[in-house]
Design a protein around this motif. Structure first.
Motif, PDB file in Angstrom:
ATOM      1  N   GLU A 126       0.840  -1.206   0.000  1.00  0.00           N
ATOM      2  CA  GLU A 126       0.000   0.000   0.000  1.00  0.00           C
ATOM      3  C   GLU A 126       0.869   1.248   0.000  1.00  0.00           C
ATOM      4  O   GLU A 126       1.918   1.302   0.633  1.00  0.00           O
ATOM      5  N   GLY A 127       0.412   2.257  -0.751  1.00  0.00           N
ATOM      6  CA  GLY A 127       1.117   3.528  -0.826  1.00  0.00           C
ATOM      7  C   GLY A 127       2.216   3.567  -1.870  1.00  0.00           C
ATOM      8  O   GLY A 127       2.779   4.645  -2.115  1.00  0.00           O
ATOM      9  N   GLU A 128       2.522   2.419  -2.506  1.00  0.00           N
ATOM     10  CA  GLU A 128       3.579   2.397  -3.514  1.00  0.00           C
ATOM     11  C   GLU A 128       3.014   2.746  -4.892  1.00  0.00           C
ATOM     12  O   GLU A 128       1.814   2.980  -5.044  1.00  0.00           O
ATOM     13  N   SER A 129       3.879   2.799  -5.887  1.00  0.00           N
ATOM     14  CA  SER A 129       3.514   3.357  -7.187  1.00  0.00           C
ATOM     15  C   SER A 129       3.564   2.321  -8.297  1.00  0.00           C
ATOM     16  O   SER A 129       4.488   1.503  -8.367  1.00  0.00           O
ATOM     17  N   VAL A 130       2.549   2.404  -9.183  1.00  0.00           N
ATOM     18  CA  VAL A 130       2.388   1.476 -10.302  1.00  0.00           C
ATOM     19  C   VAL A 130       2.316   2.277 -11.588  1.00  0.00           C
ATOM     20  O   VAL A 130       1.543   3.240 -11.695  1.00  0.00           O
ATOM     21  N   LEU A 131       3.089   1.880 -12.583  1.00  0.00           N
ATOM     22  CA  LEU A 131       3.134   2.577 -13.878  1.00  0.00           C
ATOM     23  C   LEU A 131       2.726   1.650 -15.008  1.00  0.00           C
ATOM     24  O   LEU A 131       3.163   0.494 -15.061  1.00  0.00           O
ATOM     25  N   ASP A 132       1.906   2.174 -15.924  1.00  0.00           N
ATOM     26  CA  ASP A 132       1.592   1.476 -17.172  1.00  0.00           C
ATOM     27  C   ASP A 132       1.870   2.428 -18.330  1.00  0.00           C
ATOM     28  O   ASP A 132       1.119   3.375 -18.556  1.00  0.00           O
ATOM     29  N   PRO A 133       2.953   2.205 -19.083  1.00  0.00           N
ATOM     30  CA  PRO A 133       3.298   3.121 -20.179  1.00  0.00           C
ATOM     31  C   PRO A 133       2.471   2.917 -21.449  1.00  0.00           C
ATOM     32  O   PRO A 133       2.623   3.681 -22.399  1.00  0.00           O
ATOM     33  N   TYR A 134       1.625   1.897 -21.491  1.00  0.00           N
ATOM     34  CA  TYR A 134       0.659   1.708 -22.574  1.00  0.00           C
ATOM     35  C   TYR A 134      -0.709   1.531 -21.914  1.00  0.00           C
ATOM     36  O   TYR A 134      -1.293   0.456 -21.926  1.00  0.00           O
ATOM     37  N   LEU A 135      -1.219   2.601 -21.347  1.00  0.00           N
ATOM     38  CA  LEU A 135      -2.328   2.517 -20.385  1.00  0.00           C
ATOM     39  C   LEU A 135      -3.647   2.068 -20.980  1.00  0.00           C
ATOM     40  O   LEU A 135      -4.460   1.445 -20.299  1.00  0.00           O
ATOM     41  N   GLY A 136      -3.887   2.380 -22.257  1.00  0.00           N
ATOM     42  CA  GLY A 136      -5.191   2.048 -22.835  1.00  0.00           C
ATOM     43  C   GLY A 136      -6.309   2.719 -22.067  1.00  0.00           C
ATOM     44  O   GLY A 136      -6.261   3.922 -21.791  1.00  0.00           O
ATOM     45  N   VAL A 137      -7.319   1.946 -21.658  1.00  0.00           N
ATOM     46  CA  VAL A 137      -8.480   2.516 -20.963  1.00  0.00           C
ATOM     47  C   VAL A 137      -8.354   2.428 -19.445  1.00  0.00           C
ATOM     48  O   VAL A 137      -9.344   2.564 -18.729  1.00  0.00           O
ATOM     49  N   GLY A 138      -7.128   2.201 -18.963  1.00  0.00           N
ATOM     50  CA  GLY A 138      -6.856   2.422 -17.547  1.00  0.00           C
ATOM     51  C   GLY A 138      -7.057   1.261 -16.597  1.00  0.00           C
ATOM     52  O   GLY A 138      -7.133   1.473 -15.382  1.00  0.00           O
ATOM     53  N   SER A 139      -7.091   0.035 -17.093  1.00  0.00           N
ATOM     54  CA  SER A 139      -7.298  -1.102 -16.185  1.00  0.00           C
ATOM     55  C   SER A 139      -6.193  -1.206 -15.134  1.00  0.00           C
ATOM     56  O   SER A 139      -6.457  -1.536 -13.974  1.00  0.00           O
ATOM     57  N   SER A 140      -4.954  -0.931 -15.525  1.00  0.00           N
ATOM     58  CA  SER A 140      -3.852  -0.990 -14.566  1.00  0.00           C
ATOM     59  C   SER A 140      -4.003   0.085 -13.496  1.00  0.00           C
ATOM     60  O   SER A 140      -3.744  -0.161 -12.311  1.00  0.00           O
ATOM     61  N   ALA A 141      -4.419   1.262 -13.911  1.00  0.00           N
ATOM     62  CA  ALA A 141      -4.637   2.346 -12.944  1.00  0.00           C
ATOM     63  C   ALA A 141      -5.756   1.989 -11.976  1.00  0.00           C
ATOM     64  O   ALA A 141      -5.654   2.222 -10.765  1.00  0.00           O
ATOM     65  N   ILE A 142      -6.825   1.408 -12.493  1.00  0.00           N
ATOM     66  CA  ILE A 142      -7.941   0.995 -11.641  1.00  0.00           C
ATOM     67  C   ILE A 142      -7.468  -0.029 -10.616  1.00  0.00           C
ATOM     68  O   ILE A 142      -7.777   0.057  -9.421  1.00  0.00           O
ATOM     69  N   ALA A 143      -6.707  -1.025 -11.068  1.00  0.00           N
ATOM     70  CA  ALA A 143      -6.208  -2.065 -10.161  1.00  0.00           C
ATOM     71  C   ALA A 143      -5.341  -1.462  -9.067  1.00  0.00           C
ATOM     72  O   ALA A 143      -5.395  -1.889  -7.906  1.00  0.00           O
ATOM     73  N   ALA A 144      -4.516  -0.470  -9.426  1.00  0.00           N
ATOM     74  CA  ALA A 144      -3.649   0.171  -8.438  1.00  0.00           C
ATOM     75  C   ALA A 144      -4.469   0.998  -7.442  1.00  0.00           C
ATOM     76  O   ALA A 144      -4.319   0.861  -6.222  1.00  0.00           O
ATOM     77  N   LEU A 145      -5.338   1.849  -7.941  1.00  0.00           N
ATOM     78  CA  LEU A 145      -6.119   2.731  -7.074  1.00  0.00           C
ATOM     79  C   LEU A 145      -7.070   1.953  -6.168  1.00  0.00           C
ATOM     80  O   LEU A 145      -7.309   2.333  -5.019  1.00  0.00           O
ATOM     81  N   LYS A 146      -7.606   0.883  -6.694  1.00  0.00           N
ATOM     82  CA  LYS A 146      -8.544   0.051  -5.938  1.00  0.00           C
ATOM     83  C   LYS A 146      -7.906  -0.496  -4.664  1.00  0.00           C
ATOM     84  O   LYS A 146      -8.600  -0.750  -3.673  1.00  0.00           O
ATOM     85  N   HIS A 147      -6.574  -0.652  -4.693  1.00  0.00           N
ATOM     86  CA  HIS A 147      -5.869  -1.240  -3.550  1.00  0.00           C
ATOM     87  C   HIS A 147      -4.888  -0.256  -2.925  1.00  0.00           C
ATOM     88  O   HIS A 147      -3.840  -0.647  -2.403  1.00  0.00           O
ATOM     89  N   ASN A 148      -5.223   1.032  -3.004  1.00  0.00           N
ATOM     90  CA  ASN A 148      -4.495   2.089  -2.289  1.00  0.00           C
ATOM     91  C   ASN A 148      -3.043   2.209  -2.716  1.00  0.00           C
ATOM     92  O   ASN A 148      -2.149   2.447  -1.902  1.00  0.00           O
ATOM     93  N   ARG A 149      -2.819   2.058  -4.018  1.00  0.00           N
ATOM     94  CA  ARG A 149      -1.525   2.366  -4.607  1.00  0.00           C
ATOM     95  C   ARG A 149      -1.661   3.637  -5.444  1.00  0.00           C
ATOM     96  O   ARG A 149      -2.774   4.086  -5.731  1.00  0.00           O
ATOM     97  N   ASN A 150      -0.541   4.220  -5.847  1.00  0.00           N
ATOM     98  CA  ASN A 150      -0.547   5.374  -6.739  1.00  0.00           C
ATOM     99  C   ASN A 150      -0.439   4.888  -8.182  1.00  0.00           C
ATOM    100  O   ASN A 150       0.342   3.984  -8.475  1.00  0.00           O
ATOM    101  N   ALA A 151      -1.216   5.507  -9.068  1.00  0.00           N
ATOM    102  CA  ALA A 151      -1.282   5.070 -10.461  1.00  0.00           C
ATOM    103  C   ALA A 151      -0.663   6.108 -11.389  1.00  0.00           C
ATOM    104  O   ALA A 151      -0.965   7.297 -11.295  1.00  0.00           O
ATOM    105  N   TYR A 152       0.188   5.622 -12.292  1.00  0.00           N
ATOM    106  CA  TYR A 152       0.796   6.460 -13.327  1.00  0.00           C
ATOM    107  C   TYR A 152       0.577   5.766 -14.675  1.00  0.00           C
ATOM    108  O   TYR A 152       0.631   4.540 -14.763  1.00  0.00           O
ATOM    109  N   GLY A 153       0.338   6.563 -15.718  1.00  0.00           N
ATOM    110  CA  GLY A 153       0.172   5.945 -17.023  1.00  0.00           C
ATOM    111  C   GLY A 153      -0.078   6.945 -18.117  1.00  0.00           C
ATOM    112  O   GLY A 153      -0.414   8.108 -17.869  1.00  0.00           O
ATOM    113  N   CYS A 154       0.090   6.476 -19.353  1.00  0.00           N
ATOM    114  CA  CYS A 154      -0.110   7.344 -20.507  1.00  0.00           C
ATOM    115  C   CYS A 154      -0.517   6.497 -21.704  1.00  0.00           C
ATOM    116  O   CYS A 154      -0.289   5.289 -21.754  1.00  0.00           O
TER     117      CYS A 154
END
Length: 286
Positions: free
Chosen positions: A221-249
């Motif tokens: 928790e509290g750590e950071s997750v990056l997806d450099p080919y984010l698409g529609v944001g599934s990786s960001a959702i997975a990170a935010l859902k579990h109290n991580r920070n989400a980065y992507g483009c």
């Protein structure tokens, strides 16, 4: 406030724990500090001419992947993980497994392969002159031997949960972990097709549950997750859902707009997702 005014509300593309942008991934990644990401998880284009990519030569494709991977390695924390999920490049009926082709690029940076995870799914295009493809792979690599791995949050139900030791000092006691078993390196998770609860306009989006398993196992928790080919944001959702920070483009503005819409739905409690460990539907099960 009237219903007509409610319908005109536009939510800001902003979240305290998310930095998401419509731009080239190298430009986006070069702004981020060294070793600032605990998990880099993505599924790059396969160079097969999908609507979100421009088909190029294999040499140019590898050159682009090499540049992105180099930035990913720079951004990866000492105890972090990279998960590169890929399928096959297809040319004139021949397949070229991208995990095999891309693996040397990671090894050139000294990364260590921990698992080659097979993601299997029941639906896809039917082939006529070869067996229909029903799996892709995730290369899980680390920068060092000191990497995060949390097994308990991702355990799955044991096949024989009440099995007991039949001899020895623990005779009569449960022989399996009460929290469940290790999910192994073969994951049967439905891909996102037309009737999937997570379906958007993206033709090849990540199922959130696939990324959730990686987020929970490989970060805290509290750590950071990056997806450099984010698409529609599934990786960001997975990170935010579990109290991580989400980065992507992503280069596609429509996809980024959808990603932000899904993030706002997550925060509002209205986003529909398939539970991470939900069993695959079996029409013949009793």
């Amino acid at each position: 406030m009237s219903d007509s005014n409610i319908n005109r509300i536009t939510r800001l593309k902003r979240d305290a724990n998310a930095e998401i942008s419509c731009e080239d991934n190298l430009k986006f990644m070069r702004r981020l500090p060294d070793e600032s990401m605990n998990l880099i998880v993505t599924s790059p284009p396969y160079n097969i001419g999908k609507p979100y990519e421009k088909r190029t030569s294999q040499d140019k494709y590898l050159e682009d992947q090499s540049a992105c991977i180099a930035e990913a390695v720079r951004l990866l924390a000492h105890n972090g993980s990279i998960c590169w999920q890929v399928g096959n490049h297809v040319d004139n009926g021949q397949i070229f497994p991208l995990d095999i082709i891309l693996y040397p690029l990671f090894r050139n940076h000294g990364l260590q392969l921990r698992n080659r995870i097979v993601w299997t799914f029941g639906h896809g295009l039917h082939c006529q002159r070869r067996f229909s493809g029903r799996h892709e792979t995730i290369l899980w690599l680390t920068k060092s031997d000191d990497y995060t791995f949390n097994l308990d949050p991702i355990r799955v139900p044991s096949k024989y949960p009440n099995k007991k030791h039949f001899k020895g000092p623990n005779k009569g006691e449960l022989s399996s972990n009460p929290l469940g078993k290790n999910p192994s390196d073969v994951w049967d998770i439905p891909n996102v097709k037309s009737n999937h609860v997570e379906k958007t306009d993206h033709p090849c989006q990540f199922p959130i549950g696939l990324v959730e398993r990686l987020v929970l196992a490989l970060t805290n928790e509290g750590e950071s997750v990056l997806d450099p080919y984010l698409g529609v944001g599934s990786s960001a959702i997975a990170a935010l859902k579990h109290n991580r920070n989400a980065y992507g483009c992503d280069l596609n503005k429509d996809y980024i707009d959808i990603a932000w819409e899904r993030i706002h739905q997550l925060r509002a409690g209205t986003l529909r997702t398939r539970p991470m460990n939900k069993p695959v539907y079996d029409p013949e099960a009793k």
